[in-house]
Design a protein around this motif. Structure first.
Motif, PDB file in Angstrom:
ATOM      1  N   GLY A 281       0.815  -1.214   0.000  1.00 55.15           N
ATOM      2  CA  GLY A 281       0.000   0.000   0.000  1.00 55.15           C
ATOM      3  C   GLY A 281       0.844   1.257   0.000  1.00 55.15           C
ATOM      4  O   GLY A 281       0.533   2.236  -0.703  1.00 55.15           O
ATOM      5  N   THR A 282       1.950   1.230   0.750  1.00 54.07           N
ATOM      6  CA  THR A 282       2.848   2.383   0.787  1.00 54.07           C
ATOM      7  C   THR A 282       3.448   2.656  -0.590  1.00 54.07           C
ATOM      8  O   THR A 282       3.523   3.811  -1.035  1.00 54.07           O
ATOM      9  N   GLY A 283       3.854   1.593  -1.275  1.00 52.20           N
ATOM     10  CA  GLY A 283       4.433   1.757  -2.609  1.00 52.20           C
ATOM     11  C   GLY A 283       3.438   2.325  -3.605  1.00 52.20           C
ATOM     12  O   GLY A 283       3.775   3.212  -4.404  1.00 52.20           O
ATOM     13  N   LEU A 284       2.200   1.852  -3.546  1.00 55.23           N
ATOM     14  CA  LEU A 284       1.178   2.361  -4.467  1.00 55.23           C
ATOM     15  C   LEU A 284       0.812   3.804  -4.132  1.00 55.23           C
ATOM     16  O   LEU A 284       0.581   4.626  -5.022  1.00 55.23           O
ATOM     17  N   GLY A 285       0.766   4.140  -2.839  1.00 58.41           N
ATOM     18  CA  GLY A 285       0.509   5.527  -2.455  1.00 58.41           C
ATOM     19  C   GLY A 285       1.644   6.433  -2.885  1.00 58.41           C
ATOM     20  O   GLY A 285       1.413   7.565  -3.333  1.00 58.41           O
ATOM     21  N   LEU A 286       2.863   5.943  -2.758  1.00 63.06           N
ATOM     22  CA  LEU A 286       4.026   6.718  -3.190  1.00 63.06           C
ATOM     23  C   LEU A 286       3.977   6.967  -4.695  1.00 63.06           C
ATOM     24  O   LEU A 286       4.299   8.076  -5.168  1.00 63.06           O
ATOM     25  N   LEU A 287       3.563   5.974  -5.454  1.00 62.12           N
ATOM     26  CA  LEU A 287       3.427   6.133  -6.900  1.00 62.12           C
ATOM     27  C   LEU A 287       2.416   7.226  -7.228  1.00 62.12           C
ATOM     28  O   LEU A 287       2.675   8.105  -8.068  1.00 62.12           O
ATOM     29  N   ASN A 288       1.262   7.198  -6.583  1.00 65.00           N
ATOM     30  CA  ASN A 288       0.257   8.243  -6.797  1.00 65.00           C
ATOM     31  C   ASN A 288       0.815   9.617  -6.447  1.00 65.00           C
ATOM     32  O   ASN A 288       0.615  10.590  -7.176  1.00 65.00           O
TER      33      ASN A 288
ATOM     34  N   ALA B 262       1.237  12.965   1.978  1.00 60.19           N
ATOM     35  CA  ALA B 262      -0.182  12.669   2.195  1.00 60.19           C
ATOM     36  C   ALA B 262      -0.613  11.438   1.404  1.00 60.19           C
ATOM     37  O   ALA B 262      -1.311  10.554   1.932  1.00 60.19           O
ATOM     38  N   TYR B 263      -0.199  11.339   0.157  1.00 54.57           N
ATOM     39  CA  TYR B 263      -0.563  10.184  -0.668  1.00 54.57           C
ATOM     40  C   TYR B 263       0.092   8.902  -0.155  1.00 54.57           C
ATOM     41  O   TYR B 263      -0.529   7.838  -0.154  1.00 54.57           O
ATOM     42  N   THR B 264       1.341   9.005   0.271  1.00 52.35           N
ATOM     43  CA  THR B 264       2.038   7.826   0.782  1.00 52.35           C
ATOM     44  C   THR B 264       1.357   7.313   2.049  1.00 52.35           C
ATOM     45  O   THR B 264       1.166   6.104   2.223  1.00 52.35           O
ATOM     46  N   PHE B 265       0.984   8.239   2.932  1.00 51.35           N
ATOM     47  CA  PHE B 265       0.294   7.851   4.161  1.00 51.35           C
ATOM     48  C   PHE B 265      -1.063   7.231   3.846  1.00 51.35           C
ATOM     49  O   PHE B 265      -1.459   6.228   4.463  1.00 51.35           O
ATOM     50  N   CYS B 266      -1.757   7.802   2.876  1.00 49.35           N
ATOM     51  CA  CYS B 266      -3.065   7.260   2.479  1.00 49.35           C
ATOM     52  C   CYS B 266      -2.917   5.839   1.948  1.00 49.35           C
ATOM     53  O   CYS B 266      -3.697   4.947   2.292  1.00 49.35           O
ATOM     54  N   GLY B 267      -1.893   5.599   1.109  1.00 52.94           N
ATOM     55  CA  GLY B 267      -1.659   4.254   0.592  1.00 52.94           C
ATOM     56  C   GLY B 267      -1.286   3.278   1.695  1.00 52.94           C
ATOM     57  O   GLY B 267      -1.707   2.115   1.692  1.00 52.94           O
ATOM     58  N   THR B 268      -0.498   3.745   2.661  1.00 56.68           N
ATOM     59  CA  THR B 268      -0.096   2.901   3.792  1.00 56.68           C
ATOM     60  C   THR B 268      -1.312   2.425   4.579  1.00 56.68           C
ATOM     61  O   THR B 268      -1.425   1.234   4.911  1.00 56.68           O
ATOM     62  N   LEU B 269      -2.229   3.357   4.870  1.00 51.10           N
ATOM     63  CA  LEU B 269      -3.425   2.974   5.625  1.00 51.10           C
ATOM     64  C   LEU B 269      -4.347   2.081   4.789  1.00 51.10           C
ATOM     65  O   LEU B 269      -5.015   1.196   5.340  1.00 51.10           O
ATOM     66  N   ALA B 270      -4.383   2.287   3.476  1.00 52.19           N
ATOM     67  CA  ALA B 270      -5.189   1.410   2.629  1.00 52.19           C
ATOM     68  C   ALA B 270      -4.610  -0.007   2.640  1.00 52.19           C
ATOM     69  O   ALA B 270      -5.357  -0.996   2.647  1.00 52.19           O
ATOM     70  N   GLY B 271      -3.270  -0.119   2.647  1.00 50.41           N
ATOM     71  CA  GLY B 271      -2.651  -1.429   2.740  1.00 50.41           C
ATOM     72  C   GLY B 271      -2.929  -2.103   4.076  1.00 50.41           C
ATOM     73  O   GLY B 271      -3.247  -3.299   4.133  1.00 50.41           O
ATOM     74  N   LEU B 272      -2.814  -1.336   5.165  1.00 50.19           N
ATOM     75  CA  LEU B 272      -3.140  -1.874   6.489  1.00 50.19           C
ATOM     76  C   LEU B 272      -4.611  -2.285   6.554  1.00 50.19           C
ATOM     77  O   LEU B 272      -4.955  -3.320   7.137  1.00 50.19           O
ATOM     78  N   ALA B 273      -5.470  -1.475   5.947  1.00 52.50           N
ATOM     79  CA  ALA B 273      -6.900  -1.806   5.914  1.00 52.50           C
ATOM     80  C   ALA B 273      -7.144  -3.100   5.157  1.00 52.50           C
ATOM     81  O   ALA B 273      -8.064  -3.865   5.488  1.00 52.50           O
ATOM     82  N   GLY B 274      -6.328  -3.365   4.118  1.00 53.42           N
ATOM     83  CA  GLY B 274      -6.461  -4.625   3.388  1.00 53.42           C
ATOM     84  C   GLY B 274      -6.190  -5.819   4.286  1.00 53.42           C
ATOM     85  O   GLY B 274      -6.919  -6.823   4.251  1.00 53.42           O
TER      86      GLY B 274
END
Length: 356
Positions: free
Chosen positions: A120-127, A233-245
């Motif tokens: 999730g962090t990697g995908l948020g970082l990409l965004n 902000a995007y990296t943090f959002c992706g991180t939480l989406a990964g944790l939510a998964g």
């Protein structure tokens, strides 16, 4: 001859404008209103169904809201910066399947959760890189990554499905375990929520997110690293989406290629209903959490009252439209307040009318 330059007098912090104070008051009122509506709705449901607030009923309410609260917390930071992440549903889905695959192959639970978080962090970082450095509109970027991630997920997963039977019993049990009626997953989500709120309120980089969302150009001229903040902000959002998964996997124990489909719309609705203004610069993660709790509670309340679940989407749509209408009214009031303050004659007239 040595000339001593006097120390410059400290610059007093500028008082907050009447428009800003108005926004703060309205947002606090909205959060209070959401809480009141939620409590009334639960009380009415309890009156019609005495089992609704049983220990298991309370646990189900909290578990249903946990994943959405977590993703909405991350989405709030992105929306505060005047952006949006539409790929959170896809990120959640592929992260959940990655964690499930790791566990199915005999991996450790901690490693599986870490894998989901890192993905999730990697995908948020990409965004964040595409939006901040590439200067591409957030809506276009995240809509594109939504389809890319979903496509990769579909190819990888195919027709396979991970069920609770494929997972360690302790991992699935943790998804519903807790203390009395409070599940551990809700405790984790609450800890993340409180930590994020503390960061936004007490750290300079957190407050800069609000400044950036209010006026990006003014924030840049003030020396705020705009691109860096958006990326964070995007990296943090992706991180939480990964944790939510990973939490979704523990909660439901079932993941396939359709996991997370359409979830981004629910997340955005929770954030907006909770008072995070879509034009950026205003709102709180507590409001977003209340919005998430309200939307998920509707899913439980209507069936408990014998109302068809078909109405759930309609009710969510009404709540979203009401939130947008409130945001528009607030924007007009703020603009009028700022305009009155900038015109001395109108200010004097307003004071005379107030005195009369």
């Amino acid at each position: 001859m040595t000339v001593t330059t006097p120390n410059p007098a400290p610059v007093a912090e500028a008082p907050r404008s009447s428009g800003t104070r108005l926004v703060d008051r309205v947002l606090r009122m909205r959060e209070l209103a959401i809480l009141v509506v939620l409590l009334v709705m639960i009380a009415v449901t309890q009156a019609g169904n005495s089992e609704f607030l049983s220990a298991q009923g309370i646990k189900d309410l909290l578990l249903n809201a946990t994943v959405l609260v977590l993703v909405a917390t991350g989405q709030s930071l992105v929306v505060i910066t005047r952006n949006v992440d539409l790929s959170v549903g896809s990120t959640l889905g592929i992260s959940a399947f990655a964690a499930g695959t790791c566990l199915h192959r005999g991996g450790d639970a901690f490693v599986a959760i870490l894998l989901a978080v890192l993905l999730g962090t990697g995908l948020g970082l990409l965004n964040g890189l595409l939006v901040s450095l590439g200067q591409v509109p957030a809506l276009v970027v995240t809509l594109g990554t939504l389809y890319i991630i979903r496509g990769v997920d579909s190819i990888w997963v195919g027709s396979r499905q991970i069920t609770a039977a494929d997972l360690p019993g302790g991992f699935v049990g943790f998804g519903s375990a807790g203390v009395f009626a409070i599940p551990w997953l809700a405790v984790i989500a609450l800890a993340v929520l409180v930590g994020t709120a503390y960061y936004l309120e007490h750290f300079g980089s957190g407050r800069e997110l609000y400044a950036l969302g209010s006026n990006p150009e003014a924030a840049r001229l003030a020396g705020i690293p705009v691109r860096k903040r958006i990326l964070a902000a995007y990296t943090f959002c992706g991180t939480l989406a990964g944790l939510a998964g990973a939490m979704y996997l523990a909660r439901f124990g079932n993941v396939d290629s359709g996991t997370g489909n359409g979830y981004e719309l629910t997340v955005v609705s929770a954030v907006v209903v909770g008072g995070v203004v879509f034009t950026g610069g205003s709102g709180s993660v507590y409001g977003a959490a209340l919005g998430a709790l309200l939307l998920t509670s509707v899913n439980s309340v209507l069936p408990a009252l014998g109302v068809s679940s078909v109405w759930v989407l309609a009710v969510n749509g009404v709540l979203l439209l009401l939130a947008i209408a409130v945001d528009r009214i607030v924007a007009l009031r703020v603009a009028a307040a700022l305009k009155t303050k900038s015109d001395p004659r109108k200010t004097a007239l307003a004071k005379e009318n107030a005195g009369a």
